[in-house]
Design a protein around this motif. Structure first.
Motif, short mmCIF file in Angstrom:
data_model
loop_
_atom_site.label_atom_id
_atom_site.label_comp_id
_atom_site.label_asym_id
_atom_site.label_seq_id
_atom_site.Cartn_x
_atom_site.Cartn_y
_atom_site.Cartn_z
N ASN A 64 -7.10 -1.05 -0.48
CA ASN A 64 -5.71 -1.42 -0.69
C ASN A 64 -5.32 -0.95 -2.08
OD1 ASN A 64 -4.92 -3.13 1.73
ND2 ASN A 64 -6.78 -4.19 1.07
N CYS A 65 -4.31 -0.09 -2.15
CA CYS A 65 -3.95 0.48 -3.44
C CYS A 65 -2.60 1.18 -3.36
CB CYS A 65 -5.00 1.47 -3.91
SG CYS A 65 -5.12 2.96 -2.88
N GLU A 66 -2.06 1.48 -4.54
CA GLU A 66 -0.88 2.33 -4.64
C GLU A 66 -1.26 3.59 -5.40
OE1 GLU A 66 3.66 2.49 -6.55
OE2 GLU A 66 2.63 0.56 -6.34
N THR B 95 1.54 10.93 -0.67
CA THR B 95 2.17 9.73 -0.13
C THR B 95 3.62 9.68 -0.58
OG1 THR B 95 1.46 8.44 -2.06
CG2 THR B 95 0.02 8.39 -0.11
N ASN B 96 4.43 8.95 0.17
CA ASN B 96 5.79 8.71 -0.27
C ASN B 96 5.76 7.78 -1.49
OD1 ASN B 96 5.93 9.19 2.85
ND2 ASN B 96 8.00 9.61 2.10
N PRO B 97 6.65 7.99 -2.45
CA PRO B 97 6.62 7.17 -3.67
C PRO B 97 6.76 5.68 -3.39
CG PRO B 97 8.03 9.09 -3.98
CD PRO B 97 7.66 9.06 -2.51
N GLY B 98 6.01 4.90 -4.16
CA GLY B 98 6.08 3.46 -4.04
C GLY B 98 5.02 2.91 -3.10
N ALA B 99 5.09 1.60 -2.91
CA ALA B 99 4.17 0.91 -2.00
C ALA B 99 4.98 -0.05 -1.14
CB ALA B 99 3.11 0.14 -2.79
N ILE B 100 4.47 -0.33 0.06
CA ILE B 100 5.16 -1.19 1.00
C ILE B 100 4.14 -2.09 1.68
CG2 ILE B 100 5.02 0.50 2.89
CD1 ILE B 100 7.87 -0.45 3.73
N SER B 101 4.49 -3.35 1.85
CA SER B 101 3.55 -4.30 2.45
C SER B 101 3.60 -4.24 3.97
CB SER B 101 3.88 -5.73 1.98
OG SER B 101 5.10 -6.17 2.57
N ASN C 181 0.84 -1.20 0.00
CA ASN C 181 0.00 0.00 0.00
C ASN C 181 0.87 1.24 0.00
OD1 ASN C 181 -3.11 -0.19 0.41
ND2 ASN C 181 -2.30 -1.90 1.61
N SER C 182 0.31 2.32 -0.47
CA SER C 182 0.94 3.63 -0.31
C SER C 182 0.79 4.08 1.13
CB SER C 182 0.30 4.67 -1.24
OG SER C 182 0.62 4.41 -2.59
N ASN C 183 1.80 4.75 1.65
CA ASN C 183 1.77 5.26 3.02
C ASN C 183 2.25 6.71 3.04
OD1 ASN C 183 2.53 2.54 5.36
ND2 ASN C 183 1.15 2.57 3.61
N THR C 184 1.84 7.43 4.07
CA THR C 184 2.24 8.82 4.27
C THR C 184 3.08 8.91 5.53
OG1 THR C 184 0.21 9.65 3.23
CG2 THR C 184 1.42 11.18 4.68
#
Length: 303
Positions: A264-266, A222-228, A195-198
């Motif tokens: 759930n998304c990027e 959000t910060n670039p990218g996605a993290i599980s 997911n994307s996170n801030t």
């Protein structure tokens, strides 16, 4: 409750900031940042849906910029919104639009801290694929909270004074109860979905830059990218709590214990990263940002 002044010094920029939802988590971080920057900042807890009170507050403080951190997310989580729909509408729809409209009438720039939880992975945007752009239509209405947020965002874009920042799963440098890390660290089991996170430490200063510059429209914030979830907790274990353990379960298993669905998304944050370069600011990718966040936690004695 009327606005409270939190900085008696002369404003560095000449701007006057009024933070709505002034006793909230994100609001507290913004107030602290603005104070550090020697800006004139006030906070308020006036209800957004009370038009006369909102207009009176704006007239009293005379802000150049409103930062809207108010709203209803539900306690302990968004499932609450499923059983309190009228309150959700009153705050997140009527209130948000009312405050934006009042600011428009008084020629005040209004930044709305919104949500990116209005999307879900699909065949055109699978995990690891293309992230959602600011202009992509919302496709997630699995929770009443998200359904109202996507509708009000569409209406807010009408206003030429409005900056909309889409946060997702925000994280602070401590274990505040509202922080995404705190939440998943306390769950008995977690799903493992990117997911994307801030990361607030990185991005809230960007919000002040955008607001001060008078930017409007939508930014995926959000910060670039996605993290599980597993990647987040692995870094948490590495830096903060070496003995931490967790268990996973599937989305199907998760859905059995939730009243509402979860987004759930990027999000594609290229627009934000490009704009920040105009200010000489690099927006760190989400993996780097998390690693540094947890290093700060460890240095601050968080366990």
């Amino acid at each position: 409750m009327a606005a409270n002044g939190t900085n008696g010094t002369s404003a560095k920029s000449g701007n006057v900031f009024l933070i709505w939802g002034g006793e909230g988590w994100v609001a507290g971080h913004l107030k602290e940042l603005l104070q550090e920057q020697k800006e004139k900042v006030y906070t308020t807890t006036v209800r957004m849906e009370n038009r006369e009170s909102v207009m009176a507050e704006l007239e009293r403080v005379k802000p150049t910029h409103v930062l809207n951190c108010a709203g209803c997310t539900g306690r302990p989580n968004v499932d609450w919104c499923e059983d309190n729909k009228e309150q959700v509408i009153r705050s997140n729809v009527i209130g948000t639009l009312n405050l934006t409209d009042c600011c428009f009438l008084k020629d005040i720039h209004c930044t709305v801290f919104a949500t990116g939880c209005i999307y879900a992975y699909d065949k055109n945007h699978p995990p690891g694929g293309e992230g959602y752009l600011e202009a992509d239509p919302a496709n997630f209405g699995g929770s009443y909270y998200s359904a109202t947020k996507s509708k009000v965002e569409e209406l807010m874009t009408t206003y030429a004074n409005c900056l909309i920042l889409r946060l997702r799963m925000p994280v602070s440098d401590d274990l505040h109860p509202r922080s995404f890390v705190t939440k998943i660290s306390k769950y008995e089991r977690v799903v493992n979905i990117p997911n994307s996170n801030t990361i607030l430490h990185d991005l809230l200063p960007c919000a002040i830059l955008l607001a001060s510059a008078g930017d409007t429209g939508i930014y995926n914030f959000t910060n670039p990218g996605a993290i599980s979830h597993n990647e987040v907790l692995t870094l948490f274990k590495k830096h903060v709590r070496p003995d931490f353990e967790w268990k996973n379960f599937s989305e199907a298993e998760q859905s059995k214990i939730l009243k509402a669905g979860r987004s759930n998304c990027e999000l594609n944050s290229d627009k934000l990263a490009k704009r920040m370069k105009d200010f000489g600011v690099e927006v760190k990718d989400v993996h780097t940002a998390y690693d540094e966040c947890f290093q700060r936690m460890k240095a601050n004695g968080v366990k």
